[in-house]
Motif scaffolding. Structure first.
Motif, short mmCIF file in Angstrom:
data_model
loop_
_atom_site.label_atom_id
_atom_site.label_comp_id
_atom_site.label_asym_id
_atom_site.label_seq_id
_atom_site.Cartn_x
_atom_site.Cartn_y
_atom_site.Cartn_z
N GLY A 1 39.52 44.88 47.37
CA GLY A 1 39.35 43.34 46.94
C GLY A 1 38.82 43.08 45.47
O GLY A 1 38.48 42.13 45.10
N PHE A 2 38.90 44.24 44.70
CA PHE A 2 38.41 44.09 43.24
C PHE A 2 39.35 43.31 42.44
O PHE A 2 40.62 43.57 42.56
CB PHE A 2 38.27 45.52 42.74
CG PHE A 2 37.84 45.52 41.37
CD1 PHE A 2 38.52 46.10 40.23
CD2 PHE A 2 36.40 45.18 41.06
CE1 PHE A 2 38.22 46.04 38.98
CE2 PHE A 2 36.10 45.10 39.69
CZ PHE A 2 36.76 45.66 38.56
N CYS A 3 38.91 42.62 41.59
CA CYS A 3 39.86 41.58 40.84
C CYS A 3 39.21 41.75 39.33
O CYS A 3 38.15 41.02 39.18
CB CYS A 3 40.16 40.50 41.24
SG CYS A 3 41.45 39.44 40.41
N SER A 4 39.91 42.21 38.38
CA SER A 4 39.47 42.20 37.02
C SER A 4 40.53 41.79 36.02
O SER A 4 41.46 42.90 35.93
CB SER A 4 38.91 43.40 36.65
OG SER A 4 38.63 43.52 35.08
N PRO A 5 40.71 40.34 35.77
CA PRO A 5 42.18 40.05 35.13
C PRO A 5 42.12 41.07 33.58
O PRO A 5 43.44 41.44 33.37
CB PRO A 5 41.75 38.67 34.60
CG PRO A 5 40.59 38.20 35.61
CD PRO A 5 40.09 39.55 36.00
N GLU A 6 41.09 41.38 33.19
CA GLU A 6 41.12 42.30 31.93
C GLU A 6 41.47 43.33 32.31
O GLU A 6 42.53 44.06 31.74
CB GLU A 6 39.65 42.44 31.55
CG GLU A 6 39.44 42.58 30.01
CD GLU A 6 38.18 43.15 29.64
OE1 GLU A 6 36.96 42.54 30.65
OE2 GLU A 6 37.82 43.67 28.70
N MET A 7 41.37 44.05 33.42
CA MET A 7 41.67 45.55 33.75
C MET A 7 43.27 45.34 34.06
O MET A 7 44.15 46.18 33.91
CB MET A 7 41.12 46.12 35.00
CG MET A 7 41.44 47.65 35.16
SD MET A 7 40.12 48.36 36.09
CE MET A 7 41.06 48.35 37.96
N ASP A 8 43.77 44.27 34.74
CA ASP A 8 44.97 44.19 35.12
C ASP A 8 45.95 44.14 33.91
O ASP A 8 46.91 44.43 34.10
CB ASP A 8 45.40 42.78 35.94
CG ASP A 8 44.85 43.10 37.35
OD1 ASP A 8 44.95 41.74 37.99
OD2 ASP A 8 44.51 43.99 37.81
N GLU A 9 45.52 43.22 32.88
CA GLU A 9 45.87 43.25 31.69
C GLU A 9 46.18 44.74 30.94
O GLU A 9 47.37 45.00 30.73
CB GLU A 9 45.53 42.59 30.68
CG GLU A 9 46.00 41.70 29.84
CD GLU A 9 45.26 41.04 28.65
OE1 GLU A 9 44.43 39.94 29.21
OE2 GLU A 9 45.01 41.35 27.45
N ALA A 10 45.03 45.35 31.16
CA ALA A 10 45.23 46.83 30.44
C ALA A 10 46.43 47.53 31.08
O ALA A 10 47.01 48.45 30.59
CB ALA A 10 43.78 47.48 30.48
N SER A 11 46.19 47.31 32.50
CA SER A 11 47.20 48.18 33.34
C SER A 11 48.53 47.99 32.70
O SER A 11 49.53 48.62 32.88
CB SER A 11 46.83 47.88 34.72
OG SER A 11 47.82 48.50 35.76
N LEU A 12 48.79 46.73 32.74
CA LEU A 12 50.31 46.02 32.28
C LEU A 12 50.52 46.84 31.08
O LEU A 12 51.67 47.27 30.81
CB LEU A 12 50.26 44.52 32.07
CG LEU A 12 51.63 44.16 32.20
CD1 LEU A 12 52.30 44.40 33.29
CD2 LEU A 12 51.46 42.48 31.93
N ILE A 13 49.62 47.01 29.94
CA ILE A 13 49.93 47.56 28.81
C ILE A 13 50.39 48.97 29.00
O ILE A 13 51.27 49.66 28.48
CB ILE A 13 48.80 47.51 27.96
CG1 ILE A 13 48.51 45.99 27.58
CG2 ILE A 13 48.96 48.46 26.64
CD1 ILE A 13 47.31 45.92 26.75
N THR A 14 49.83 49.69 30.13
CA THR A 14 49.97 51.05 30.08
C THR A 14 51.49 51.27 30.82
O THR A 14 51.91 52.23 30.49
CB THR A 14 48.84 51.84 31.18
OG1 THR A 14 48.94 51.17 32.40
CG2 THR A 14 47.55 51.90 30.53
#
Lengths: 564, 322, 341
Positions: A485-498
Motif C-alpha cells: 500500500g505504499f504510494c510515492s508519486p515521486e518514486m512512481d515518476e522515477a520508475s517511469l523514467i527507468t
C-alpha cells in the motif's frame, strides 16, 4: 506398469525370501571424467522452455539451448549466437527504440547439421506472438512485438509497438532463452495451427546449445551428450547425466556420498548442513535478484485490512530497521553466504553503493520510537494512546524463515516492540485477492518474503508492480500487486523514467533516486539478497567453475568446465 | 484389528472381552476387585512409575524454569552439546533444549489427554446412538466408521489440520499469560475425531448385547426410561473396555502428534512440542542431543501408558488367571 | 456365497463415492495451487494464470469440479478460457470412472505416473519388512506362548513392550547415529543410508538394511504380542486338552490344532493391515529419504496438488475395500463354522 517397475516388484518378492543382511562393501560406480553427474529435485515437465514455469525445466532447457546473448556471473553480457549486442550506436536499435536489427554470427548450425539462420529466429518470434500456441512464457514479447522479418541469412529485424530501451528482455537470455528450429516446427504449425502439442516439446531432437538430449528415462534421469555443432565448439565434458531425486533430502544424501558432482538448488535453510556434510563440497551463491525483505503494511483502507497505525509513521519504520541485527542473522543462520543490504538493486550494476547499509543500533531505534510517541509500558511493550505496539509478523512455513522470525522477534522485544509470529503455507500466503491470499488482503503487519526481479537493467519490476500507487489491490482492482500500500508519486515518476527514458544516464540517476526514496521512506526493510545457491564437489573439477545467474543461463560457461 | 505400524492406522491389539452383564450386576465391588488386582500387577506399577516420572518432570520443571527460557534464543550459541549451562544442549537458534522439552512436554501431554477425551466422548456417543436406534442410523454410522478407517489416519489428520489452521480464522490464543498456537486445539479435535471408531464399535456391541437381555424388556414394560437403562446397564458394562481404550488412546494420540510435529505439519511453531523439536532435529543428525531427549520422553510416556494399559486390561478381565 | 460377495461389492460403491466426495472437498480446501509459483522466477503472467485456472476448472463450484473429476469434461461444452467467450477449448478429462486419474498440477503429467514411479519403491521396502515381521512373529509368538511364564517368555514379553512403545523415529535416528555417524568416527565402514543407492542391487540392499530393520523392529512387537495372546487363548481350550490326552506329540498339538485355530484372527489382521502397506511409512521415508508413496503424499499435500492426492487416497480406499472383502472370503474358506447366508 512398465517392464522396469514389474521387474522391481518381482525383485521385492524375491528379496523377501532371500533377505539377508548382505550388501556390505558393494563397490560404488566409479566416477568417470567424461560424465558430469547433476542432481535435480524435480523432473522437468517439458523440454520446450516456452511451456514450463518450473525452474528445473529451465535449467534442463538451458543445457541444450543457445540464446542470442547471455550474462556472466558478474552480469556482463556474453555473446552467444549474436554477433553484437544491438545498441543505438551500432545501429542495432533505431532512434525511436522501436526497431531492433539483430546480426547473427555466420556459419551457425543446429545439432543435426542444418544451418541456424535468421529464419529460425523470426519463426520463433512469430510463434511467441501467436496466442494459438498457448505459451506460458514470453508474455512481454507477445504484448510488445508488432512484426518480425528476415533481412538476410544472418540478419533480422523486430518492430515493437512501444519504445523498448532494454534489449535483454526481448532478445537476451532473460527474455528469449529458447530458439525454435523452423525446419522442425513449421510443418507442425502449418498442419495443426499450433505447436503446443508437438512431440518435439517432450522428445526434442534438434538443439542449438552445448549439449543434446540423448535419452530421457522418465522418473530416473536425462542423459546429454556434447554437441559438436555448438557455436563455441564441443564442450570439454562429453556427457552430462541429470539424475532425478524425489526430494532435496535424498539429493543432498547423494551429494554428500560423492555420487553427484553438482546440485543447482540448495535452499537457504539447507546451506549449513550441506556444507557440513562433506568437506569437498563448495557452495556458491550467485545473486539473482531476490531480496528477502520485511514488507510493511501501510494500507489505510479498512477493506480489506489496514496495517498497524504505528507503521504509518516513518520514524517507527526506521526504528524497526535499526532494531534488527541483520548481520548476526546472515552470519549465524545462513552460514555467512550472504550479507545484509538496504537496496532493492543489491548485487546489480545499478546498486547505489553510496547509501550503504543501516547499522544495527537498538539505542537509536529506542530513541526514535520515544520521539514518535511510543513509550515503554509497564509490561515492556511500547504503547501510545492506549494502543500497544504489537504487530503481526507473517511468513511462509519454511523452517529457515521461522527461525529468522524467532530471532527477529527477540531483537524487536529488546526495544519494546512485540510481534506475533504467524506462518502460512505458500498457497495461502501468496494467494490471489479473490482467494483471500494473506498478502493480497492485507492480513499482516510485517510480511517476510522475497521479491524476484531481473537485475539486468534499471527498470525494476518490483518497484513498478509491488510499490506502485496504481497497483494497490482492492475490490475494484483485485489484480493489484502492491500489497504494502505504499504510494510515492515521486518514486512512481522515477520508475517511469527507468522504464521509458532513452538516456542511460538518466535511467541510472532515476534508479539511484528510487533507492534513496526507499532508504528514506522504508516501505520495506531489506534483509539480505538471496540468490541461487549451487553446490559442487571440488574434488571432481579442474579448478574453479563459473556459474551464471539464474536471471540468464546458469550454464553459460559449461563448455569450459573440466573434470579430473 | 491392527498393530502399531508406521502409517499409524493401528491402535494396539485389543481383545474383545466377553461381556456377560450378569457378571457385572454387582458393579462397584467388581471394580474395586479389579483395582486390587491392578495394584499387584508388576508391570502396571512400573508403568505408573514411568508416567509419574514424566509428569513430575514436566510439572516441577515448569516451576523451576520459566517459560522465557524456552523462548530465549541466541543464534551465536546454536547447536551446542550438553553443558552445565544447558544440560540438554541448545537448538538451531540457540534455545535451551531442556526448557523446550519441559514446555513442549506440557503441550504434548495436554494434547494426548484431551484428544483421548474427545475420542471417548464421540465414540461413546456414536456407539450408543448406533446401537440403540439401530436401523438406518446404525447402518450409516457404521458405514461412516468404515470409511474413516479406510484412510490412513495420518493423511486425514494432515488435511484436516491444514484446513482448520488459518490464523486469521483461528488465531493464537493466550492462556494464563502464555501464548499458544490455535493449532494445538485444532489438533486435539482432529486426533479425537479420527480415532473414535474403535470405541464406538465396543460401545455399540455392548448396547446390542444388553438390548437382548430380558431384564431390559422387563424394565421397559414397567415404564423405565431409556436413559436409565443406558446409565444403569449399558455404561457400567462399557467402563472396563473404555478405560483400557482410553489409556491406550492417550498413547496413540501422543504418537500421532509427535509424527505430525516431526513432519513439521502439526502444532505450529513457536509452540514447542516433543514432535516438532524432533522435526527440527532431523536436519542436524550430528547433534544427537537435539533429537535424543524429546524422543526419549515420548518413549517413556508411551511405554508407561502401554504397561499401565496392559495391566488394566488384565485387571478387568474376569477370565484372567493370575 | 456369490450373492454375499455381490452384495458386499454393491455396498462398497456408495461407500467409495461418499469417501471420494468428502476427500475431494477436503483436498480442494487446501489453498490456491497457483500460489506456489509466487516466488519463482518464471511464473506465468497474471493473465496466463487465469487461463490455467479456467482450464483446470478451478473457478467452478466444488460440486461441478467433483463431477468433472468423476466423469470427465470431454463430453461437456467447451471451456471459455478467457472469460469473454473469445476462445473456447474442449475439455480433455475422462474422469475417474473411466480410468483417468487426472493431471498433476505440479508436473503436468498424469497423476498415475507419479504413483507408478513411487509405488514400487514403497513395496520394495514394505513387503520384505512385512514378510519378515510376520514370519518372525509367528516363530517367536508360538515359542513364547508354548513356554508361558518361562524366563524366555518374560524376556520376549518385556522386549515386545519396549519396542512396541518406541516411536519409529527414535529407533531410526538411533540406528543412523550408531551405524553411520558413529561408525565413521570409530573408523569403521559406515552403513550407507539415505535414498535408494546408485542403481546396483548391492547398493540397494545396503540402503535397505536400516529402514527395514526399523520397520520390522516396531511392527514385530505388536504381532508377537498378538500371536502370543491368540495362541494362549487357543491353548487353553478344551479340545487341546483332549488332543494331549489322546497322546499326540506336543509339536503336533501345537502345529495341527493350536496354530491353525490361532491363525484365523491372524488372517484377519493381515488382511486389514496389508492395504496400508501401500501408504508407505511416511516418517521412515522422510528419515531415510526413501522415495515412496508416503513422501509423495506429503509432497503433493504441501503443493496443494489435488489430482495426485485424490489419486493416492482413492487407490488406498479401493485397496482397503478390496482387501476387506478378500479377507472375509479367505476367512470363510478357512473356517468351516462360518457360513454367510
Amino acid at each position: 506398469m512398465t517392464i522396469k517397475n514389474r521387474v522391481r516388484l518381482a525383485l521385492a518378492f524375491a528379496l523377501a525370501l532371500a533377505m539377508v543382511l548382505a550388501g556390505f562393501g558393494a563397490p560404488a560406480q566409479a566416477q568417470d571424467r567424461n560424465t558430469l553427474v547433476v542432481g535435480f529435485a524435480q523432473e522437468p515437465d517439458n523440454m520446450n522452455g516456452f511451456y514450463s514455469s518450473m525452474a528445473f525445466a529451465q535449467w534442463a532447457n538451458d543445457l541444450v539451448q543457445a540464446s542470442l546473448y547471455d550474462f556472466s556471473d558478474d552480469l556482463q553480457p556474453v555473446l552467444v549466437l549474436a554477433a553484437e549486442v544491438p545498441t543505438r550506436e551500432n545501429g542495432g536499435i533505431s532512434e525511436d527504440f522501436q526497431e531492433y536489427t539483430v546480426k547473427l554470427k555466420p556459419g551457425l548450425k543446429w545439432s543435426d547439421g542444418k544451418p541456424l539462420t535468421a529464419e529460425d529466429l523470426v519463426f520463433t518470434y512469430q510463434m511467441i506472438k501467436d496466442p494459438a500456441n498457448n505459451m506460458l512464457q514470453g508474455s512481454s514479447i507477445r504484448e510488445a512485438l508488432e512484426e518480425a522479418e528476415v533481412l538476410d541469412e544472418t540478419t533480422f529485424r523486430l518492430r515493437f509497438n512501444v519504445p523498448k530501451p532494454f534489449p535483454e528482455d526481448l532478445i537476451g537470455s532473460p527474455g528469449l532463452s529458447t530458439i525454435l528450429p523452423a525446419h522442425i516446427f513449421r510443418p507442425i504449425y502449418e498442419a495443426e495451427g499450433t505447436i503446443e502439442n508437438a512431440a518435439e516439446n517432450q522428445d526434442p531432437t534438434v538443439f542449438s546449445g552445448p549439449y543434446v538430449l540423448r535419452e530421457w528415462r522418465r522418473g530416473e534421469s536425462m542423459l546429454f551428450e556434447a554437441n559438436p555443432n555448438y557455436v563455441f565448439g564441443e564442450p570439454k565434458i562429453k556427457r552430462v547425466l541429470i539424475r532425478f531425486f524425489p526430494d532435496t533430502d535424498s539429493q543432498y544424501a547423494a551429494l554428500a556420498a560423492g555420487q553427484l558432482d553438482f546440485v543447482p538448488n540448495v535452499s537457504e535453510g539447507d546451506i549449513p548442513r550441506v556444507a557440513a556434510s562433506n568437506p569437498d563440497l563448495k557452495i556458491v551463491t550467485v545473486f539473482g535478484g531476490y531480496i528477502e525483505s520485511l514488507w510493511l503494511n501501510l494500507r489505510t483502507d479498512e477493506h480489506p485490512r489496514a496495517g498497524h497505525p504505528a507503521l504509518k509513521d516513518v520514524r517507527v519504520r526506521r526504528a524497526l530497521r535499526l532494531a534488527i541485527d541483520r548481520e548476526t542473522i546472515t552470519r549465524e543462520l545462513l552460514a555467512g553466504a550472504t550479507k545484509p543490504t538496504d537496496s532493492i538493486y543489491a548485487g546489480s550494476p545499478f546498486e547505489n553503493k553510496e547509501l550503504g547499509v543501516t547499522p544495527y543500533d537498538p539505542e537509536a531505534a529506542a530513541k526514535l520510537l520515544d520521539e514518535a510517541g511510543w513509550t515503554l509500558g509497564p509490561d515492556g511493550i511500547r504503547q501510545k494512546d492506549g494502543v500497544k505496539l504489537e504487530m503481526r509478523y507473517s511468513t511462509t512455513t519454511a523452517g529457515w524463515r521461522n527461525n529468522i522470525q524467532a530471532v527477529i522477534q527477540q531483537q524487536l522485544a529488546k526495544v519494546g516492540v512485540s510481534v506475533i509470529l504467524e506462518k502460512y503455507p505458500a498457497s495461502e500466503f501468496f494467494g490471489a485477492f479473490a482467494n483471500r491470499g494473506i498478502n493480497a488482503i492485507g492480513e499482516y503487519d510485517i510480511a517476510q518474503y522475497a521479491n524476484n526481479t531481473a537485475l539486468t537493467n534499471p527498470a525494476n519490476v518490483t518497484v513498478d508492480e509491488a510499490l506502485n500507487c496504481k497497483q494497490i489491490p482492492n475490490e475494484s482492482n483485485p489484480g493489484g500487486q502492491n500489497f504494502t500500500g505504499f504510494c510515492s508519486p515521486e518514486m512512481d515518476e522515477a520508475s517511469l523514467i527507468t522504464k521509458t527514458s532513452l538516456d542511460p544516464e538518466e535511467r541510472l540517476a532515476a534508479a539511484y533516486k528510487i533507492q534513496e526514496i526507499m532508504r528514506d521512506q522504508v516501505p520495506l526493510i531489506n534483509l539480505f539478497p538471496r540468490g541461487d545457491n549451487y553446490a559442487y564437489n571440488t574434488k571432481r573439477f579442474v579448478g574453479e567453475i563459473r556459474i551464471g545467474s539464474g536471471v540468464g543461463n546458469q550454464w553459460f560457461d559449461i563448455m569450459n568446465w573440466e573434470l579430473k | 484389528m491392527t498393530t502399531q505400524t508406521d502409517s499409524l492406522q493401528g491402535k494396539p491389539a485389543e481383545r474383545v472381552l466377553s461381556l456377560d452383564p450378569k457378571q457385572n450386576v454387582k458393579g462397584v465391588s467388581n471394580f474395586a476387585r479389579s483395582m486390587r488386582r491392578l495394584r499387584k500387577h508388576r508391570m502396571a506399577i512400573f508403568g505408573i512409575l514411568l508416567l509419574l516420572f514424566v509428569i513430575l518432570y514436566v510439572v516441577i520443571g515448569s516451576l523451576a524454569i520459566p517459560e522465557s527460557a524456552s523462548i530465549y534464543n541466541d543464534p551465536r550459541r546454536a547447536l551446542q552439546p550438553p553443558s552445565a549451562e544447558h544440560p540438554f544442549g541448545t537448538d538451531v537458534i540457540g534455545r535451551d533444549i531442556l526448557a523446550r522439552t519441559i514446555y513442549g512436554g506440557q503441550v504434548s501431554l495436554f494434547i494426548g489427554v484431551t484428544a483421548m477425551l474427545v475420542q471417548i466422548l464421540v465414540g461413546t456417543a456414536v456407539g450408543l446412538i448406533a446401537g440403540y436406534l439401530g436401523g438406518i442410523v446404525d447402518f450409516l454410522l457404521m458405514r461412516l466408521a468404515e470409511a474413516m478407517l479406510s484412510i490412513p489416519q495420518l493423511f486425514l489428520a494432515l488435511i484436516a489440520l491444514r484446513i482448520f489452521s488459518d490464523p486469521t480464522q483461528f488465531p493464537d490464543f493466550t492462556f494464563m499469560g502464555r501464548r499458544f498456537s490455535s493449532t494445538m486445539i485444532v489438533i486435539v479435535f482432529v486426533i479425537g475425531l479420527t480415532s473414535w471408531m474403535r470405541v464406538s464399535r465396543i460401545v455399540r456391541s455392548v448396547v446390542l448385547s444388553v438390548r437382548e437381555q430380558e431384564y431390559v424388556t422387563a424394565a421397559h414394560s414397567i415404564g423405565a426410561h431409556s436413559w436409565r437403562i443406558i446409565l444403569r446397564h449399558v455404561l457400567p458394562n462399557c467402563t472396563a473396555p473404555i478405560i483400557v481404550s482410553a489409556t491406550l488412546g492417550v498413547a496413540s494420540a501422543i504418537l500421532l502428534e509427535a509424527y505430525l510435529g516431526f513432519l513439521g505439519l502439526g502444532v505450529r511453531a513457536p509452540t514447542p512440542t516433543w514432535g516438532n523439536i524432533m522435526g527440527e532435529a532431523n536436519s542436524y543428525l550430528d547433534s544427537w542431543f537435539y533429537w535424543f531427549f524429546p524422543a526419549l520422553f515420548i518413549m517413556l510416556t508411551v511405554m508407561g501408558i502401554n504397561f499401565l494399559g496392559d495391566g488394566l486390561r488384565d485387571a478387568f478381565d474376569p477370565r484372567s488367571l493370575k | 456365497m456369490t450373492r454375499y460377495v455381490v452384495r458386499r461389492v454393491l455396498q462398497s460403491i456408495p461407500l467409495l463415492l461418499i469417501i471420494s466426495f468428502i476427500l475431494f472437498n477436503f483436498t480442494n480446501a487446501l489453498g490456491d495451487p497457483m500460489a506456489v509459483y509466487a516466488e519463482s522466477r518464471n511464473r506465468p503472467s497474471a493473465r496466463d494464470r487465469e487461463i490455467i485456472m479456467r482450464r483446470l476448472g478451478l473457478d467452478r463450484p466444488i460440486l461441478e469440479q467433483y463431477l468433472i473429476w468423476l466423469i470427465g469434461n470431454d463430453w461437456m461444452p467447451p471451456i471459455d478460457v478467457l472469460g469473454d467467450g473469445s476462445r473456447l477449448e474442449q475439455g480433455t478429462r475422462r474422469g475417474v470412472l473411466r480410468g483417468d486419474l487426472g493431471i498433476s498440477f505440479v508436473t503436468r503429467r498424469p497423476s498415475w505416473t507419479r504413483i507408478e514411479e513411487r509405488l514400487p519403491w514403497t513395496l520394495v521396502l514394505m513387503i520384505p519388512s512385512y514378510v519378515l515381521t510376520v514370519g518372525l512373529a509367528i516363530a517367536i509368538g508360538i515359542f513364547s506362548a508354548v513356554r508361558q511364564y518361562s524366563f524366555w517368555d518374560n524376556v520376549i514379553t518385556s522386549l515386545s513392550f519396549f519396542f512396541y512403545s518406541m516411536p519409529i523415529f527414535f529407533i531410526a535416528l538411533l540406528t543412523i547415529y550408531i551405524f553411520a555417524v558413529q561408525f565413521r568416527r570409530w573408523g569403521l565402514e559406515p552403513i550407507k543410508w539415505g535414498g535408494t543407492g546408485d542403481g546396483t542391487l548391492g547398493s540397494l540392499l545396503q540402503h535397505m538394511v536400516l529402514p527395514v530393520f526399523c520397520l520390522v523392529a516396531i511392527q514385530l512387537a505388536g504381532y508377537v504380542r498378538f500371536i502370543r495372546s491368540s495362541m494362549l487363548e487357543v491353548l487353553n481350550q478344551d479340545y487341546i486338552r483332549t488332543a494331549r490326552a489322546k497322546g499326540l506329540a506336543e509339536s503336533q498339538v501345537v502345529r495341527r490344532h493350536a496354530f491353525k485355530n490361532a491363525a484365523l484372527p491372524l488372517v484377519t489382521l493381515i488382511g486389514l493391515d496389508l492395504p496400508f502397506l501401500l501408504a508407505g511409512a511416511v516418517v521412515t521415508e522422510r528419515i531415510f529419504a526413501w522415495p515412496g508413496m508416503g513422501r509423495l503424499f506429503i509432497e503433493s499435500f504441501e503443493r496443494a496438488d489435488v489430482p495426485v492426492m485424490m489419486a493416492i487416497l482413492m487407490v488406498l480406499s479401493v485397496a482397503v475395500v478390496v482387501f476387506q472383502l478378500l479377507t472375509d472370503i479367505v476367512y470363510t474358506w478357512l473356517d468351516p463354522r462360518i457360513r454367510y447366508s
